[in-house]
Design an enzyme around this catalytic site. Structure first.
Site, PDB file in Angstrom:
ATOM      1  N   ASP A 109       0.839  -1.304  -0.126  1.00 39.37           N
ATOM      2  CA  ASP A 109      -0.026  -0.026  -0.135  1.00 39.37           C
ATOM      3  C   ASP A 109       1.052   1.325  -0.022  1.00 39.37           C
ATOM      4  O   ASP A 109       0.249   2.353   0.239  1.00 39.37           O
ATOM      5  CB  ASP A 109      -0.955   0.001   0.944  1.00 39.37           C
ATOM      6  CG  ASP A 109      -0.308   0.541   2.575  1.00 39.37           C
ATOM      7  OD1 ASP A 109       0.896   0.308   2.735  1.00 39.37           O
ATOM      8  OD2 ASP A 109      -1.030   1.186   3.299  1.00 39.37           O
ATOM      9  N   GLU A 110       2.224   1.008  -0.401  1.00 40.47           N
ATOM     10  CA  GLU A 110       3.080   2.274  -0.048  1.00 40.47           C
ATOM     11  C   GLU A 110       3.978   2.373  -1.277  1.00 40.47           C
ATOM     12  O   GLU A 110       4.582   1.475  -1.635  1.00 40.47           O
ATOM     13  CB  GLU A 110       3.925   2.067   1.059  1.00 40.47           C
ATOM     14  CG  GLU A 110       4.124   3.158   2.014  1.00 40.47           C
ATOM     15  CD  GLU A 110       5.104   2.722   3.055  1.00 40.47           C
ATOM     16  OE1 GLU A 110       6.008   3.274   3.295  1.00 40.47           O
ATOM     17  OE2 GLU A 110       4.688   1.747   3.752  1.00 40.47           O
TER      18      GLU A 110
END
Ligand code: TTP
Ligand code: MG
Length: 393
Positions: A109-110
């Protein structure tokens, strides 16, 4: 060089309550409710993440599920659906690639984006960051927090400041003002041990840290000293490394004392294999070539390579291949240096599923990814091998 002369535009994007947000999106009746992802309340697992509504009850990632249940019995407890989150992660990545090819994923998610070269086409970094947030919201119905700055360190700090749905831009002229009041624990690479060492000498904030000159920091922390010196001043020249840029991933260790014992060498090899394998997977790559390098005390250096029919990325397989290579090198004297390099990459996404017919390998892949996620969040040795624990290197 200082932060002011650094003219790159880096964006760091981090999804909000990622697993929980995906679950709330896919079941709107969960919106506004405390959602805990990680398993059933009576399970022995830990919380992967929780919605911001659940965080108000003190629930956080890595907390035992039963503790979360004690704090929030009316919460909605859901299992981890990794395949779904991986799919969403790919969709987010596709949006990033519309703005720049320089995308470095850090976890599902990054990611970092270097948009320095994209501003002519899409407008300022701020505009691009705005567009990214908007598209993630409109296309995927999720929220992301973004940080915009002149380097990776500052951009990552920025994205974390106003979570959830955060949007923080660090003005290059106000870097020091921004950094000074922050705790040294906010610095990348300052784990618990380093923080304790700093607290002992009464260094708490980044401003305090700036009072130490480079020589003192080198004396205290060795190679990390220089990084601390630079980061305390907002300097971070590390490039955003996109998947396609990497040509090889390697790690080698020069021993303080030469090692003759094969078992010790194998333990070192395991450590090296785990390290390169993890970095390979982080870049969402698989490698077809593995190279082992050995140097003797007289600096004679040997390497053995092997190119495989199938691209690999699993710890065990990389370790086994490196053991085979080691066995091919006659060990005539103690060893001064040992190294493993992986090369000949292909992207994980283009690997044919038929290459992984063995379900054992598929299970291992899923397990490996979960372990990677945990290690990524809590420092890289939280989940490690028993062999390495016995022989802490
Ligand atoms: P994070 O970005 O750390 O957390 P988050 O996205 O849930 O929340 P926020 O960023 O808004 O603070 O991690 C991303 C995902 O990784 C998270 O949704 C679940 C997973 N994860 C674990 O499985 N175990 C962990 O211990 C952590 C920290 C995250
Ligand atoms: Mg997140």
């Amino acid at each position: 060089m200082n932060a002011q002369t650094n003219s790159r535009n880096i964006i760091h994007v981090d999804m909000d309550a990622f697993f929980a947000a995906v679950e709330q999106r896919d079941n709107p009746s969960l919106k506004g409710k405390p959602v805990i992802v990680g398993g059933r309340p009576d399970s022995r697992g830990v919380v992967a993440t929780s919605s911001y509504e659940a965080r108000r009850f003190g629930i956080h990632s890595a907390m035992p599920i039963n503790e979360a249940w004690r704090r929030c019995p009316h919460g909605v407890f859901l299992p981890v659906n990794m395949a779904k989150y991986q799919e969403v992660s790919k969709q987010i990545h596709t949006i990033f690639l519309d703005y720049t090819p320089l995308v470095e994923p850090l976890s599902l998610d990054e990611a970092f984006l270097d948009v320095t070269g994209s501003t002519k086409l899409f407008g300022s970094a701020e505009k691009i960051a705005c567009a990214l947030k908007k598209r993630i919201r409109q296309q995927l119905n999720l929220t992301a927090s973004v940080g915009v700055a002149g380097n990776k360190f500052l951009a990552k700090l920025a994205s974390d400041l106003e979570k959830p749905d955060g949007f923080v831009i660090i003005d290059p002229n106000k870097v020091q003002q921004f950094l000074d009041p922050l705790s040294v624990t906010r610095i990348w690479g300052v784990g618990r041990k380093t923080a304790e060492q700093l607290f002992e000498i009464n260094i708490h904030t980044i401003k305090d840290l700036r009072s130490l000159d480079e020589k003192t920091l080198n004396g205290l922390f060795g190679v990390l000293g220089r990084r601390l010196y630079e980061l305390a001043r907002g300097i971070d020249n590390r490039p955003v490394e996109s998947i396609s840029q990497a040509k090889s991933i390697g790690r080698e260790i020069t021993f303080e004392e030469d090692i003759a014992n094969r078992e010790s060498l194998e333990t070192v090899l395991l450590k090296l294999a785990l390290d390169v394998a993890r970095r390979l997977r982080r870049k969402q790559l698989k490698a077809r070539t593995i190279t082992l390098k050995i140097r003797y005390p007289d600096f004679r250096t040997f390497s053995r390579s092997r190119t495989l029919a199938e691209a690999i990325d699993l710890d065990d397989i990389i370790y086994r291949q490196s053991l085979t290579l080691l066995s091919e090198i006659p060990l005539k004297s103690p060893v001064r240096l040992l190294g493993i390099t992986l090369s000949n990459f292909i992207s994980q996404e283009v690997v044919q599923p038929s290459l992984f017919e063995e379900s054992q390998n598929r299970e291992k892949e899923v397990l490996t990814r979960v372990i990677d996620e945990v290690n990524e969040k809590f420092g890289k040795d939280i989940v490690t091998r028993a062999r390495l624990l016995k022989n802490r290197l």
